[in-house]
Design a protein around this motif. Structure first.
Motif, PDB file in Angstrom:
ATOM      1  N   ASP A 199       1.114  15.876   0.242  1.00  0.00           N
ATOM      2  CA  ASP A 199       1.542  16.012  -1.051  1.00  0.00           C
ATOM      3  C   ASP A 199       2.074  14.531  -1.818  1.00  0.00           C
ATOM      4  N   SER A 200       3.200  13.807  -0.851  1.00  0.00           N
ATOM      5  CA  SER A 200       3.542  12.648  -1.343  1.00  0.00           C
ATOM      6  C   SER A 200       2.699  11.419  -1.651  1.00  0.00           C
ATOM      7  N   VAL A 201       1.729  11.523  -0.608  1.00  0.00           N
ATOM      8  CA  VAL A 201       0.735  10.609  -0.723  1.00  0.00           C
ATOM      9  C   VAL A 201       0.345  10.310  -1.938  1.00  0.00           C
ATOM     10  N   ARG A 239       5.453   3.762   9.227  1.00  0.00           N
ATOM     11  CA  ARG A 239       6.701   4.906   9.421  1.00  0.00           C
ATOM     12  C   ARG A 239       6.343   6.198   9.579  1.00  0.00           C
ATOM     13  N   GLU A 240       5.066   7.021   9.313  1.00  0.00           N
ATOM     14  CA  GLU A 240       4.926   8.414   9.239  1.00  0.00           C
ATOM     15  C   GLU A 240       4.985   8.918  10.145  1.00  0.00           C
ATOM     16  N   GLN A 241       4.255   8.108  11.765  1.00  0.00           N
ATOM     17  CA  GLN A 241       4.397   8.542  12.625  1.00  0.00           C
ATOM     18  C   GLN A 241       5.348   8.322  13.251  1.00  0.00           C
ATOM     19  N   GLU A 242       6.322   7.230  12.868  1.00  0.00           N
ATOM     20  CA  GLU A 242       7.969   7.793  12.834  1.00  0.00           C
ATOM     21  C   GLU A 242       8.886   8.536  13.074  1.00  0.00           C
ATOM     22  N   LEU A 243       8.934   8.871  11.572  1.00  0.00           N
ATOM     23  CA  LEU A 243       9.603   9.722  10.891  1.00  0.00           C
ATOM     24  C   LEU A 243       9.095  11.487  11.772  1.00  0.00           C
ATOM     25  N   LEU A 244       7.669  11.788  12.068  1.00  0.00           N
ATOM     26  CA  LEU A 244       6.992  13.090  12.673  1.00  0.00           C
ATOM     27  C   LEU A 244       7.940  12.441  13.980  1.00  0.00           C
ATOM     28  N   ASN A 246       0.585  12.313  -4.596  1.00  0.00           N
ATOM     29  CA  ASN A 246       1.537  12.300  -5.982  1.00  0.00           C
ATOM     30  C   ASN A 246       1.867  11.019  -6.471  1.00  0.00           C
ATOM     31  N   GLN A 247       1.518   9.881  -5.312  1.00  0.00           N
ATOM     32  CA  GLN A 247       2.765   8.353  -5.405  1.00  0.00           C
ATOM     33  C   GLN A 247       1.433   8.135  -5.656  1.00  0.00           C
ATOM     34  N   GLN A 248      -0.065   7.624  -5.598  1.00  0.00           N
ATOM     35  CA  GLN A 248      -1.246   7.294  -5.589  1.00  0.00           C
ATOM     36  C   GLN A 248      -1.927   7.426  -7.312  1.00  0.00           C
ATOM     37  N   PRO A 289       1.186  -1.394  -0.379  1.00  0.00           N
ATOM     38  CA  PRO A 289      -0.008  -0.298  -0.054  1.00  0.00           C
ATOM     39  C   PRO A 289       0.793   1.105  -0.478  1.00  0.00           C
ATOM     40  N   VAL A 290       0.379   2.058  -0.970  1.00  0.00           N
ATOM     41  CA  VAL A 290       1.369   4.035  -0.413  1.00  0.00           C
ATOM     42  C   VAL A 290       0.580   3.946   0.939  1.00  0.00           C
ATOM     43  N   ARG A 291       0.158   4.369   1.561  1.00  0.00           N
ATOM     44  CA  ARG A 291       0.156   5.392   3.090  1.00  0.00           C
ATOM     45  C   ARG A 291       1.049   3.943   3.731  1.00  0.00           C
TER      46      ARG A 291
HETATM   47  C1  LIG Z   1       7.415   7.694   1.000  1.00  0.00           C
HETATM   48  C2  LIG Z   1       6.764   6.325   1.625  1.00  0.00           C
HETATM   49  O1  LIG Z   1       4.776   6.652   1.064  1.00  0.00           O
HETATM   50  C3  LIG Z   1       4.284   7.485   2.180  1.00  0.00           C
HETATM   51  C4  LIG Z   1       4.741   8.430   2.170  1.00  0.00           C
HETATM   52  C5  LIG Z   1       5.602   8.819   3.324  1.00  0.00           C
HETATM   53  C6  LIG Z   1       6.400   9.872   3.235  1.00  0.00           C
HETATM   54  O2  LIG Z   1       6.361  10.718   2.327  1.00  0.00           O
HETATM   55  O3  LIG Z   1       7.320  10.434   3.829  1.00  0.00           O
HETATM   56  C7  LIG Z   1       5.878   8.261   4.841  1.00  0.00           C
HETATM   57  C8  LIG Z   1       4.705   7.177   4.281  1.00  0.00           C
HETATM   58  C9  LIG Z   1       4.232   6.410   3.129  1.00  0.00           C
HETATM   59  O4  LIG Z   1       2.793   6.783   4.220  1.00  0.00           O
HETATM   60  C10 LIG Z   1       7.446   5.982   2.344  1.00  0.00           C
HETATM   61  O5  LIG Z   1       6.651   4.488   2.390  1.00  0.00           O
HETATM   62  O6  LIG Z   1       8.444   6.177   3.014  1.00  0.00           O
END
Ligand SMILES: C=C(O[C@@H]1C=C(C(=O)O)C=C[C@H]1O)C(=O)O
Length: 394
Positions: A83-85, A51-56, A87-89, A45-47
């Motif tokens: 924007d990233s999600v 990962r997003e939570q860890e990153l934040l 764009n990927q979609q 899955p794109v989302r």
């Molecule tokens: C870029 C990714 O895809 C999505 C976008 C993310 C981002 O822009 O940092 C992080 C997680 C995903 O929801 C990824 O999976 O790393």
């Protein structure tokens, strides 16, 4: 004056930094596109909210060390991730639909330049097409006809608003069309009172607007005394009329962004009854699209049940038993069959999935009529929440 406090010099430095930030944003965007390519292979899955939570959380911690407020860091990166999600979609959708119309698309919408539908078209296609050929229309019926006749590729239609509810006219039109819903977009609607000349609220005698903004701003309008209301076919039409009049006694309800195209400025902002005012638009086309497996999909169905007790409940139980979430249920009268209703259901499932295929087969047996209006990517990206502990001591 010391060089440190020289305004021009400081601004030059800011300009250099801003340019670097832009370049970094672009580099990040390119990397996330590679992520999408990798996900396309692995069918992941794109989302990835973990990962997003860890990153934040990491960025908030690092930001604090640099003296940056946790909410500031969160809101910047939530915007970047959205924007990233999206764009990927958009990229994965192109892969899944190689026949999709690009890089130039033609689209019909209600009103003219500056209408809310016009702004929605531009937002929707900003990451999907290089050029938009626009056709403003006077009615929803005209939009559908233009798409059906092949004069344009797409039609953009508002379908529901968080203040005024469903747009019945659009629902009714969908009963009789062969077009498919191929996309959706939800936009914040920020109603302002716009004028073409410098004036004040007490001088306004006439307000021009489309019916929807009027109902969404009824509380503000009720407070204004002795004001005449002039209904227009669209927000753009209303803005054009106010621009032409150049009169200090007239105003129009519209968005500040749209008003700029007519050299209008905001006399009052945020005049909608509800502070959070959003409209969901649907995009229709002659050909249905396939939704890539990596993307959350929504399918819109219409169905008519018999007049027996519990007929609708039986349909909803089929969804429940198949574990399918329904995110919207609407009903509209069936023309020519008094007191009979057509039900519109949005379900969170991909039409290609075996579960939805089984569900549709089961529904077909217990309904008088059933039709899929379209399957399309869910465009709404709800922000990933960060734990309260990360935001603390902000
Ligand atoms: C870029 C990714 O895809 C999505 C976008 C993310 C981002 O822009 O940092 C992080 C997680 C995903 O929801 C990824 O999976 O790393």
């Amino acid at each position: 004056m010391s060089e440190e406090l020289d305004l021009n010099k400081i601004r030059e430095k800011i300009t250099v930094l801003d340019q670097k930030l832009l370049e970094l944003f672009a580099q990040r965007r390119a990397l996330t596109l590679n992520v999408a390519k990798s996900k396309a292979h692995q069918i992941r899955p794109v989302r990835d909210q973990q990962r997003e939570q860890e990153l934040l959380v990491r960025l908030i911690t690092e930001g604090k060390k640099l003296g940056l407020d946790a909410h500031y860091v969160t809101s910047i990166f939530q915007t970047i991730i959205e924007d990233s999600v999206l764009n990927q979609q958009a990229y994965l959708q192109q892969l899944a639909n190689p026949n999709i119309q690009v890089p130039t698309v033609s689209v019909a919408f209600l009103g003219d330049k500056g209408s809310y539908s016009y702004l929605a078209c531009h937002k929707y296609f900003s990451r999907r097409a290089e050029k938009i050929i626009e056709t403003g229309c006077q009615s929803f019926g005209e939009i559908m006809q233009l798409v059906e006749a092949g004069h344009v590729d797409y039609g953009m239609l508002p379908i529901e608003n968080t203040s005024s509810g469903s747009i019945n006219e659009v629902y009714d039109i969908l009963q009789h069309t062969n077009l498919s819903i191929v996309g959706e977009i939800t936009r914040p609607i920020e109603h302002c009172l716009l004028t073409s000349v410098n004036t004040s609220l007490d001088k306004i005698k006439t307000i021009y607007a489309h019916g929807q903004p009027f109902s969404q701003c009824s509380n503000f309008l009720d407070k204004q005394q002795g004001i005449r209301i002039e209904y227009c076919d669209s927000t753009a039409d209303a803005m054009a009329r106010v621009y032409e009049l150049q009169d200090e006694t007239v105003a129009v309800i519209g968005s500040e962004e749209g008003g700029q195209l007519y050299k209008l400025h905001a006399l009052e902002k945020a005049i909608a009854n509800q502070a959070e005012n959003h409209t969901r638009f649907i995009l229709v086309s002659r050909k249905p699209v396939e939704v890539a497996e990596q993307i959350p999909a929504k399918t819109t169905l219409i169905l008519a049940t018999g007049q027996n007790p519990g007929a609708l409940v039986e349909c909803l139980l089929v969804l429940k038993n198949n574990g399918i979430n329904m995110c919207k249920l609407e009903s509209r009268p069936i023309q020519g069959r008094p007191w009979e209703e057509m039900f519109y259901l949005d379900v969170e499932a991909n039409l290609k999935s075996l579960t939805l295929q089984d569900t549709l087969r089961e529904l077909t047996v217990i309904t008088n009529f059933i039709k899929v209006l379209g399957c399309y990517p869910i465009e709404h990206i709800s922000p990933t929440k960060v734990p309260g502990s990360a935001l603390a001591d902000a």
